[in-house]
Design a protein around this motif. Structure first.
Motif, PDB file in Angstrom:
ATOM      1  N   TYR A   1      -1.815  -6.711  -4.208  1.00 36.71           N
ATOM      2  CA  TYR A   1      -1.584  -7.365  -2.925  1.00 36.71           C
ATOM      3  C   TYR A   1      -2.244  -6.593  -1.783  1.00 36.71           C
ATOM      4  CZ  TYR A   1       1.946  -9.828  -5.682  1.00 36.71           C
ATOM      5  OH  TYR A   1       2.595 -10.566  -6.652  1.00 36.71           O
TER       6      TYR A   1
ATOM      7  N   VAL B   1     -13.869  -7.083   4.399  1.00 36.32           N
ATOM      8  CA  VAL B   1     -13.506  -7.265   2.988  1.00 36.32           C
ATOM      9  C   VAL B   1     -13.392  -8.757   2.698  1.00 36.32           C
ATOM     10  CG1 VAL B   1     -11.751  -6.867   1.223  1.00 36.32           C
ATOM     11  CG2 VAL B   1     -12.292  -5.060   2.869  1.00 36.32           C
ATOM     12  N   ASP B   2     -14.080  -9.197   1.646  1.00 35.75           N
ATOM     13  CA  ASP B   2     -14.003 -10.591   1.221  1.00 35.75           C
ATOM     14  C   ASP B   2     -12.865 -10.722   0.213  1.00 35.75           C
ATOM     15  OD1 ASP B   2     -14.330 -13.155   0.336  1.00 35.75           O
ATOM     16  OD2 ASP B   2     -16.512 -13.031   0.105  1.00 35.75           O
ATOM     17  N   SER B   3     -11.664 -10.951   0.714  1.00 39.03           N
ATOM     18  CA  SER B   3     -10.490 -10.994  -0.161  1.00 39.03           C
ATOM     19  C   SER B   3     -10.531 -12.183  -1.115  1.00 39.03           C
ATOM     20  CB  SER B   3      -9.205 -11.029   0.673  1.00 39.03           C
ATOM     21  OG  SER B   3      -9.224 -12.118   1.583  1.00 39.03           O
ATOM     22  N   GLU B   4     -11.164 -13.273  -0.711  1.00 39.76           N
ATOM     23  CA  GLU B   4     -11.282 -14.426  -1.601  1.00 39.76           C
ATOM     24  C   GLU B   4     -12.159 -14.091  -2.813  1.00 39.76           C
ATOM     25  OE1 GLU B   4      -9.992 -17.561  -1.726  1.00 39.76           O
ATOM     26  OE2 GLU B   4      -8.587 -16.827  -0.216  1.00 39.76           O
TER      27      GLU B   4
ATOM     28  N   GLU C   1     -12.588 -11.113  -4.058  1.00 39.62           N
ATOM     29  CA  GLU C   1     -11.839 -10.177  -4.887  1.00 39.62           C
ATOM     30  C   GLU C   1     -10.796 -10.909  -5.727  1.00 39.62           C
ATOM     31  OE1 GLU C   1     -10.431  -6.627  -6.605  1.00 39.62           O
ATOM     32  OE2 GLU C   1     -12.313  -7.208  -5.660  1.00 39.62           O
TER      33      GLU C   1
ATOM     34  N   ASP D   1      -4.986  -4.855  -1.977  1.00 34.62           N
ATOM     35  CA  ASP D   1      -6.419  -5.110  -2.047  1.00 34.62           C
ATOM     36  C   ASP D   1      -6.788  -6.503  -1.553  1.00 34.62           C
ATOM     37  OD1 ASP D   1      -6.866  -2.598  -3.091  1.00 34.62           O
ATOM     38  OD2 ASP D   1      -6.885  -3.278  -5.182  1.00 34.62           O
ATOM     39  N   LEU D   2      -5.865  -7.448  -1.697  1.00 36.89           N
ATOM     40  CA  LEU D   2      -6.172  -8.837  -1.365  1.00 36.89           C
ATOM     41  C   LEU D   2      -5.780  -9.241   0.048  1.00 36.89           C
ATOM     42  CD1 LEU D   2      -5.132 -10.620  -4.701  1.00 36.89           C
ATOM     43  CD2 LEU D   2      -7.412  -9.955  -3.947  1.00 36.89           C
ATOM     44  N   ARG D   3      -5.100  -8.370   0.757  1.00 38.00           N
ATOM     45  CA  ARG D   3      -4.724  -8.719   2.135  1.00 38.00           C
ATOM     46  C   ARG D   3      -5.971  -8.854   3.005  1.00 38.00           C
ATOM     47  NH1 ARG D   3       0.412  -9.130   3.189  1.00 38.00           N
ATOM     48  NH2 ARG D   3       1.932  -8.082   1.846  1.00 38.00           N
ATOM     49  N   PRO D   4      -6.073  -9.942   3.763  1.00 40.83           N
ATOM     50  CA  PRO D   4      -7.246 -10.133   4.627  1.00 40.83           C
ATOM     51  C   PRO D   4      -7.385  -8.987   5.627  1.00 40.83           C
ATOM     52  CG  PRO D   4      -5.961 -12.165   4.453  1.00 40.83           C
ATOM     53  CD  PRO D   4      -5.124 -11.071   3.854  1.00 40.83           C
ATOM     54  N   ARG D   5      -8.605  -8.437   5.723  1.00 42.35           N
ATOM     55  CA  ARG D   5      -8.893  -7.376   6.671  1.00 42.35           C
ATOM     56  C   ARG D   5     -10.386  -7.372   6.945  1.00 42.35           C
ATOM     57  NH1 ARG D   5      -7.949  -5.470   1.676  1.00 42.35           N
ATOM     58  NH2 ARG D   5      -9.239  -3.783   0.789  1.00 42.35           N
TER      59      ARG D   5
END
Length: 234
Positions: A134, A143-146, A148, A136-140
């Motif tokens: 979670y 970083v392309d969380s989608e 990942e 690593d996947l939080r939008p920031r």
């Protein structure tokens, strides 16, 4: 015209060694320090796998009957991408390993991956705790969380450790649903560990995730013993 001929020289002859010495001297290289170094032995598939594991689990051995049965089923379902190629893990069943903290669930999960490689199949895999996933996947920014999430969702074999340990939220439920739903649809083998009972997982993740986990996984119950504390007290 007279042609000058030279005697052939084998590698290691006096003339060859003299020339090598002159070349090394011209480059300020000490001949004594220029000894040939043996090439290291190539990694075996198990060595390569072990090198990518946390040190604590590099020698993990799966011995739980249901975990061993899972590894056998996944190995049997492996397919070769082309004629003569090594068979690779592609699809297969999943496991939900439930039990108290310290029951040995994570040890069995890493041991199961090692068992697969020992059986002779190739494995592309990832391992993460739910909390780290979670994070690593939080939008920031940056970083392309989608992207990942897509990479994790499509990984042929995934370990999700400590599902249910992170703080519950609508966002956590949504991300978990998207991840589990893709792996459910494509029948990608997944090893999940949790300290929660099924009813608590349903409350934590919602009915959609709980329903898919119930169908895609075999539930493995571990003895209610914290082996870490038991060993420390021994």
């Amino acid at each position: 015209m007279r042609t000058r001929t030279r005697e052939p020289q084998t590698l290691g002859s006096e003339g060859t060694l003299d020339r090598m010495a002159r070349i090394l001297a011209a480059r300020n290289i000490d001949p004594a320090a220029a000894e040939l170094v043996d090439e290291p032995e190539p990694f075996s598939p198990l060595d390569a796998l072990t090198a990518g594991m946390p040190p604590r689990y590099q020698a993990a051995v799966a011995d739980h009957p249901q975990v061993l049965a899972w590894a056998r089923d996944v190995a049997e379902a492996a397919v070769a991408p082309s004629r003569g190629a090594r068979r690779q893990v592609a699809t297969g069943p999943s496991l939900l390993m439930a039990g108290v903290v310290g029951a040995g669930k994570t040890h069995q999960a890493y041991g199961a991956v090692r068992r697969l490689v020992q059986s002779g199949v190739g494995v592309r895999w990832r391992a993460t705790t739910a909390a780290d996933l979670y994070a690593d996947l939080r939008p920031r920014p940056g970083v392309d969380s989608e992207r990942e999430l897509a990479a994790v969702s499509r990984c042929p074999l995934l370990i999700i450790d400590d599902l249910g340990a992170a703080k519950a939220s609508e966002w956590v439920e949504e991300v978990t649903y998207r991840l589990i739903n893709r792996r459910y649809n494509y029948e990608l083998p997944t090893l999940i560990t949790t300290n929660l009972a099924i009813k608590d997982l349903r409350a934590y993740l919602g009915d959609r995730v709980a329903s898919r986990l119930a169908q895609m996984t075999t539930r493995v119950e571990f003895e209610p013993v914290d082996r870490r504390r038991h060993r420390a007290a021994a």
